[in-house]
Design a protein around this motif. Structure first.
Motif, short mmCIF file in Angstrom:
data_model
loop_
_atom_site.label_atom_id
_atom_site.label_comp_id
_atom_site.label_asym_id
_atom_site.label_seq_id
_atom_site.Cartn_x
_atom_site.Cartn_y
_atom_site.Cartn_z
N TRP A 254 1.10 -1.13 0.29
CA TRP A 254 -0.49 -0.29 0.22
C TRP A 254 0.70 1.64 0.00
O TRP A 254 1.78 1.59 0.39
N TYR A 255 0.02 2.28 -0.32
CA TYR A 255 0.76 3.67 -0.44
C TYR A 255 0.04 4.14 1.09
O TYR A 255 -1.11 3.32 1.17
N TRP A 256 0.48 5.35 1.37
CA TRP A 256 -0.55 5.70 2.62
C TRP A 256 -2.16 6.46 1.54
O TRP A 256 -3.16 6.65 2.34
N GLU A 257 -1.77 6.66 0.01
CA GLU A 257 -2.73 7.08 -0.03
C GLU A 257 -3.84 6.24 -0.22
O GLU A 257 -5.03 6.68 -0.57
N ASN A 258 -3.54 4.50 -0.66
CA ASN A 258 -4.11 3.77 -0.64
C ASN A 258 -5.28 3.87 0.47
O ASN A 258 -6.32 3.52 0.76
#
Length: 594
Positions: A254-258
């Motif tokens: 995951w990106y933090w944007e996920n």
């Protein structure tokens, strides 16, 4: 959006700003701006004189809660799309027009009064250390940088982000104009408009410019692009959610944007709004690869300063601009390699890994390639440096690695090894596993020691196996030694090549089968089948003893190898544990046959 904070911020930065310019910056009509100024004067946030508008002490008090406290810059990643530059230099430390990208951002932050800067580092972390002295930054280490996505960087910087007004930045962004501020009235994500189809992260937003949904891919739309700002009220709600997500199984990619995407889809009413912050074209740059950087900064067309690119240009007698299609290959445990194209032909450049100069004799490797060149079983070598270990070879389009779980493919691999061994090719050096164990043991002891608690017992057992092998010794021939399935390449025309001969030397043939077995994580039954496939008959008791003994000894050898690599700063996860277990388990198998 806090209209007073936005107004006061603009006047704080330029008290001679015109009302027309204010209207444009605030996306309001001129009449609305006039009304807003009158309200601010009535509230004693502003006063007016012949020179323009000035913020009062009450206005500054009002602004204080919007003061940016800190910036966190993510700089932990490898930057695989910028190989080979990033083999030597982290992406954020690459120069654009003579200034390192991360330094440009730090200086832009300083220009607006943001001096508390935290940099999350991982890959080549030591390269960032100088920034502490130059800019008084803090470094936070992300130990998960190679196994998890950027959600891990925010996790390790949690204490610097939670309940804080903070910029969240990427070290490899380049902003033409300074877009940072001393005060930020609301949370935002930088965005640019992209015409046509895009695979970027697309933003949906309402009339207040509040982001309502995030999707991957879209058409003629605004996308996430560049810096981010968390207000205190946003970070205090979002960061605990991110922490929970970080510890959730399956979130490694995951990106933090996920996490933000998920919260918006679930319509989390407790999460304060994040706004879109549209930027004009050519303001924010997120360079996707070296070709984009070349198009932006002419320096990278001819003289990148990268050793590998300079070497390739010299070998092929071309300018660096002719080297295209650069991309990383799966990193080996010993070296780093990347793919490149010249005149639509593909090649691989191998760069020796850290510490390999004390592990591998490149002259011996070169001698092996020369000894077997007429067999046509290796990759085609274009260039080989016997001193440095740099190698350029042909890339076989459409090729793939052999599958260790496919018995038919492994039978073909064993046939290639048998053909090699039956040629009885000789070179002037040997692969002496006893000597290598002693050598690797000393390397480990000289660089921090060996952490296995029962290593003395295991070492004594390995000596017993070496004595046993001396009793049933057979003739030696040139062996590959590193016969991992990944080194067997099946070409598009279904031929098999055996690549990477850096450990090769004179040895007993069964060592190649043992190495292949442990590299493939085979159990005893699978190893037995592999030996039978190689011999094309049932093995004798002595041949089984040799196989198990070499599996144990090789496991011990590579366990020592990984301990040494870890001691000098390169980790290989659980590989050392698996290899050490082969040493123990297959010692027992040999003893059963005694």
């Amino acid at each position: 959006m806090n209209k007073y904070a936005y107004l006061l911020r603009e006047i704080f930065e330029c008290n001679t700003i015109t009302q027309r310019d204010l209207a444009e910056k605030l996306s309001l009509s001129l009449g609305s701006v006039n009304s807003l100024i009158r309200e601010a004067i009535a509230l004693n946030y502003l006063n007016k004189n012949e020179h323009g508008l000035n913020i009062t002490s009450k206005g500054l008090d009002y602004l204080s809660k919007f003061k940016v406290e800190r910036a966190v810059i993510m700089a932990a990643g490898f930057g695989s799309r910028f190989v080979p530059l990033t083999f030597e230099t982290p992406k954020g430390l690459l120069e654009v027009f003579g200034v390192r990208m991360i330094e440009r951002q730090i200086e832009q932050l300083h220009e607006v009064g943001v001096f508390d800067i935290v940099i999350v580092v991982g890959y080549l972390k030591e390269h960032f250390e100088y920034l502490i002295d130059k800019y008084d930054v803090k470094l936070v280490y992300n130990p998960d940088y190679s196994s998890k996505n950027n959600i891990s960087s925010l996790h390790y910087a949690y204490q610097y982000i939670n309940n804080t007004n903070v910029y969240i930045l990427s070290s490899d962004n380049w902003m033409r104009e300074n877009m940072y501020h001393r005060y930020e009235p609301f949370s935002w994500y930088s965005s640019v408009y992209m015409e046509g189809s895009t695979s970027e992260w697309v933003l949906d937003f309402n009339k207040k410019r509040e982001i309502t949904e995030i999707n991957i891919g879209g058409n003629d739309t605004y996308v996430m692009y560049g810096p981010v700002y968390f207000s205190k009220d946003f970070s205090s709600v979002f960061m605990p959610i991110l922490e929970k997500a970080f510890h959730t199984p399956g979130s490694d990619d995951w990106y933090w944007e996920n996490v933000l995407m998920r919260e918006l889809k679930e319509k989390n009413s407790l999460l304060p709004a994040m706004h879109i912050n549209p930027q004009p074209a050519n303001q924010v740059y997120e360079f996707e690869n070296l070709e984009e950087l070349r198009a932006f900064d002419d320096k990278y067309k001819e003289k990148s300063g990268n050793v590998a690119l300079e070497l390739i240009a010299k070998v092929f007698n071309v300018s660096e601009n002719h080297i295209n299609g650069l991309r990383t290959l799966k990193s080996g445990m010993t070296n780093k390699s990347f793919l490149f194209e010249i005149d639509n032909k593909s090649y691989i450049c191998r760069i020796p890994g850290k510490g390999t100069d004390v592990l591998i004799d490149r002259k011996h490797e070169y001698d092996c390639y020369m000894a077997i060149k007429d067999l046509n079983i290796t990759e085609k070598i274009i260039y080989f440096d016997k001193e440095s270990g740099y190698k350029i070879s042909k890339f076989y389009d459409g090729s793939r690695n052999a599958n260790p779980n496919d018995s038919i493919e492994m039978a073909r691999c064993m046939e290639l090894l048998r053909t090699l061994h039956e040629k009885h090719i000789c070179v002037d050096h040997e692969f002496n596993i006893a000597e290598r164990i002693d050598y690797y043991t000393k390397l480990c002891e000289d660089t921090g020691g060996i952490s296995f608690h029962d290593v003395n017992i295991v070492h004594k057992n390995m000596v017993l196996l070496l004595d046993l092998l001396n009793e049933i010794k057979s003739k030696t021939c040139l062996c590959h030694i590193d016969s991992v399935a990944d080194n067997f390449i099946i070409t598009s025309d279904n031929k098999i090549k055996l690549i990477d001969w850096e450990y090769a030397g004179m040895a007993e043939p069964i060592i190649d089968i043992a190495m292949c077995a442990i590299y493939s994580y085979y159990d005893k039954s699978q190893a037995d089948k592999l030996l039978k496939s190689y011999l094309q008959r049932d093995p004798s008791i002595d041949e089984c003893k040799k196989l198990y003994a070499y599996m144990a000894l090789s496991g011990y050898l590579w366990a020592l190898w990984t301990v040494y690599k870890a001691n000098v700063g390169e980790e290989f996860g659980e590989y050392s544990l698996k290899m050490y277990r082969y040493a123990k388990d297959f010692f027992k198998e040999v003893m059963k046959l005694q």
